[in-house]
Enzyme design. Structure first.
Site, mmCIF file in Angstrom:
data_model
loop_
_atom_site.group_PDB
_atom_site.id
_atom_site.type_symbol
_atom_site.label_atom_id
_atom_site.label_comp_id
_atom_site.label_asym_id
_atom_site.label_seq_id
_atom_site.Cartn_x
_atom_site.Cartn_y
_atom_site.Cartn_z
ATOM 1 N N LYS A 1 -8.211 -14.734 16.717
ATOM 2 C CA LYS A 1 -8.289 -14.533 15.528
ATOM 3 C C LYS A 1 -10.167 -13.600 14.820
ATOM 4 O O LYS A 1 -9.448 -13.078 13.920
ATOM 5 C CB LYS A 1 -7.423 -15.310 14.305
ATOM 6 C CG LYS A 1 -5.820 -15.920 14.236
ATOM 7 C CD LYS A 1 -5.982 -16.816 13.472
ATOM 8 C CE LYS A 1 -4.414 -17.335 13.136
ATOM 9 N NZ LYS A 1 -4.096 -17.801 14.409
ATOM 10 N N ASP B 1 2.146 -14.107 13.282
ATOM 11 C CA ASP B 1 1.077 -14.777 12.634
ATOM 12 C C ASP B 1 0.164 -13.319 12.437
ATOM 13 O O ASP B 1 -0.396 -12.776 12.614
ATOM 14 C CB ASP B 1 0.057 -15.450 13.746
ATOM 15 C CG ASP B 1 -0.785 -15.940 13.037
ATOM 16 O OD1 ASP B 1 -1.286 -16.009 11.798
ATOM 17 O OD2 ASP B 1 -1.185 -17.265 13.250
ATOM 18 N N GLU C 1 1.103 -1.030 0.087
ATOM 19 C CA GLU C 1 -0.325 0.019 -0.142
ATOM 20 C C GLU C 1 0.815 1.184 -0.351
ATOM 21 O O GLU C 1 1.469 1.724 1.042
ATOM 22 C CB GLU C 1 -0.451 0.383 1.290
ATOM 23 C CG GLU C 1 -1.553 1.111 1.074
ATOM 24 C CD GLU C 1 -2.427 1.564 2.012
ATOM 25 O OE1 GLU C 1 -2.896 2.143 2.702
ATOM 26 O OE2 GLU C 1 -2.807 0.373 3.130
ATOM 27 N N HIS D 1 -2.134 10.431 -1.212
ATOM 28 C CA HIS D 1 -2.454 9.115 -2.473
ATOM 29 C C HIS D 1 -2.309 9.121 -3.562
ATOM 30 O O HIS D 1 -2.293 8.709 -4.051
ATOM 31 C CB HIS D 1 -3.579 8.311 -1.568
ATOM 32 C CG HIS D 1 -3.908 7.792 -0.072
ATOM 33 N ND1 HIS D 1 -3.606 8.626 1.114
ATOM 34 C CD2 HIS D 1 -3.834 6.539 0.150
ATOM 35 C CE1 HIS D 1 -3.698 7.823 2.379
ATOM 36 N NE2 HIS D 1 -3.560 6.369 1.155
#
Length: 423
Positions: A252, A326, A121, A416
């Site tokens: 998670k 993770d 990104e 951006h």
């Protein structure tokens, strides 16, 4: 009764693409023959070659694709990835940027850190780097790990509410033996508490562990399995079923339990930015940042977010990937609270994050690139996990400062447009 316009458009788009009979046939179950890929746990050059032969036969994959995925490691030692992945076919190179020096004045992390961030990104690294510059210019970020405890929550199905009560009584009377049994499976894990949660005939045992310098997901699973098997063998209350995870822990997943009690390492980080730093380093004013922060906080509450923050997930995902954590744990780690308050003419900024799941050993931290990322930080190996958690929170604080400043100043879109458009 009215039908929303977007539903009408969706129905029409499907109708325009398919006639009824072909559409019905397309969606029927298929019994065409297939040959499954044989699972491979231990990677060899032969297993890689066999997978790629199949892929180039069955898919549009080419020799160039194969070469790209096999270029990121030493092809003579593919077994380096054993224990981290199955059915190995190569690696995906993710660009890594660096921010810093980020000055941290923490209980565990103390010094100037260069933080690696792996992301595709554009504008993300630039934004976090700007926040790090402002925070360091202000003297650095104060951090403290407040608490740690990785949770596994097995579930037991009993015959009745009365049996649940008797079951909890048995747990209370045998907790010391359960602790010994669970800790016999690990050198580093310590069972710090068992908290029964009763829903009629179902009892969840919230088992909380400290995990040394590992993130500890597998560690606590194995330890809890041993604990549960002792319960099944010795408890005199009939147990209909039991499950190693009752989906209560928030593993998670974003959950209110994780937000309130934490499931990992809870860290708080703060910095006070002078009005001069805000104006010169961030291109806006304290007043404007506070004004936007008030609106953003309202938006968090009105939309039902768990916590109130701008984009913890961006910084965490980039840091997790760069250092072998993770990455899926970002789902729960990216919760918490960002605060921005006036301190005279200055701006106090803080984040509190209850669910940072990181380790400086174990998991993916030993892989070549990820090990290098931890070495860039100076936080690889034993005794470094608490500092890594504080770096993670400080990095997220940098991102919060920068994005709030950019939106308050009206620069968010321009940044951006400038950085995220390809040639």
């Amino acid at each position: 009764m009215t039908i929303p316009n977007h539903v009408r458009k969706m129905v029409q788009s499907v109708r325009d693409k398919f006639e009824l009979k072909p559409l019905q046939d397309r969606m029927l179950p298929s019994d065409d023959d297939f040959t499954t890929l044989r699972p491979v746990r231990k990677t060899t050059q032969a297993s890689i070659a066999k997978y790629w032969a199949r892929l180039m036969s069955d898919s549009p994959a080419t020799d160039a694709d194969k070469a790209a995925m096999l270029s990121g490691f030493d092809a003579d030692t593919p077994d380096v990835f054993n224990g981290n992945i199955e059915n190995f076919i190569g690696t995906v190179n993710v660009p890594v940027g660096i921010i810093g020096p980020l000055r941290i004045n923490g209980l565990n992390a103390h010094g100037d850190y260069h933080v690696p961030m792996a992301t595709t990104e554009a504008a993300l690294v630039a934004s976090y780097a700007r926040g790090a510059y402002a925070a360091t210019k202000a003297g650095g970020i104060s951090t403290a790990m407040l608490y740690e405890g990785v949770i596994r929550s097995p579930a037991f199905v009993l015959g009745s509410l009365l049996d649940s009560g008797r079951f909890v009584e048995w747990i209370v009377n045998n907790v010391d033996d359960l602790k010994v049994e669970s800790e016999s499976t690990t050198r580093y894990g310590k069972l710090s508490s068992i908290e029964p949660m009763v829903d009629n005939n179902v009892v969840f045992l919230v088992c909380r562990y400290t995990t040394g310098d590992a993130a500890g997901q597998n560690m606590v699973t194995i330890a809890t399995d041993a604990l549960c098997r002792m319960i099944v063998d010795r408890c005199d209350v009939p147990i209909a079923h039991w499950y190693i995870e009752g989906n209560f822990s928030g593993d998670k997943k974003a959950s209110f339990l994780g937000l309130v009690t934490g499931r990992g390492r809870k860290v708080s980080a703060s910095v006070t930015l002078s009005d001069e730093v805000v104006e010169k380093a961030l291109g806006t004013t304290v007043k404007d940042m506070l004004a936007y922060g008030q609106v953003a906080n309202l938006g968090s509450h009105l939309s039902g977010q768990m916590g109130a923050q701008a984009h913890f997930a961006n910084g965490l995902a980039a840091l997790y990937i760069a250092t072998g954590q993770d990455a899926a744990c970002v789902a729960e780690s990216a919760m918490g609270i960002t605060r921005m308050e006036p301190r005279g003419d200055d701006l106090f900024c803080s984040v509190t994050m209850p669910n940072i799941l990181v380790g400086s050993v174990g998991g993916g931290t030993g892989l070549p690139s990820q090990s290098a990322g931890l070495n860039v930080l100076g936080l690889k190996g034993e005794g470094k996990a608490a500092a890594l958690a504080e770096v993670a929170a400080a990095t997220c604080l940098c991102g919060e400062i920068s994005i709030v400043a950019a939106i308050a100043a009206g620069d968010f879109t321009r940044a951006h447009e400038s950085l995220a458009r390809h040639r």
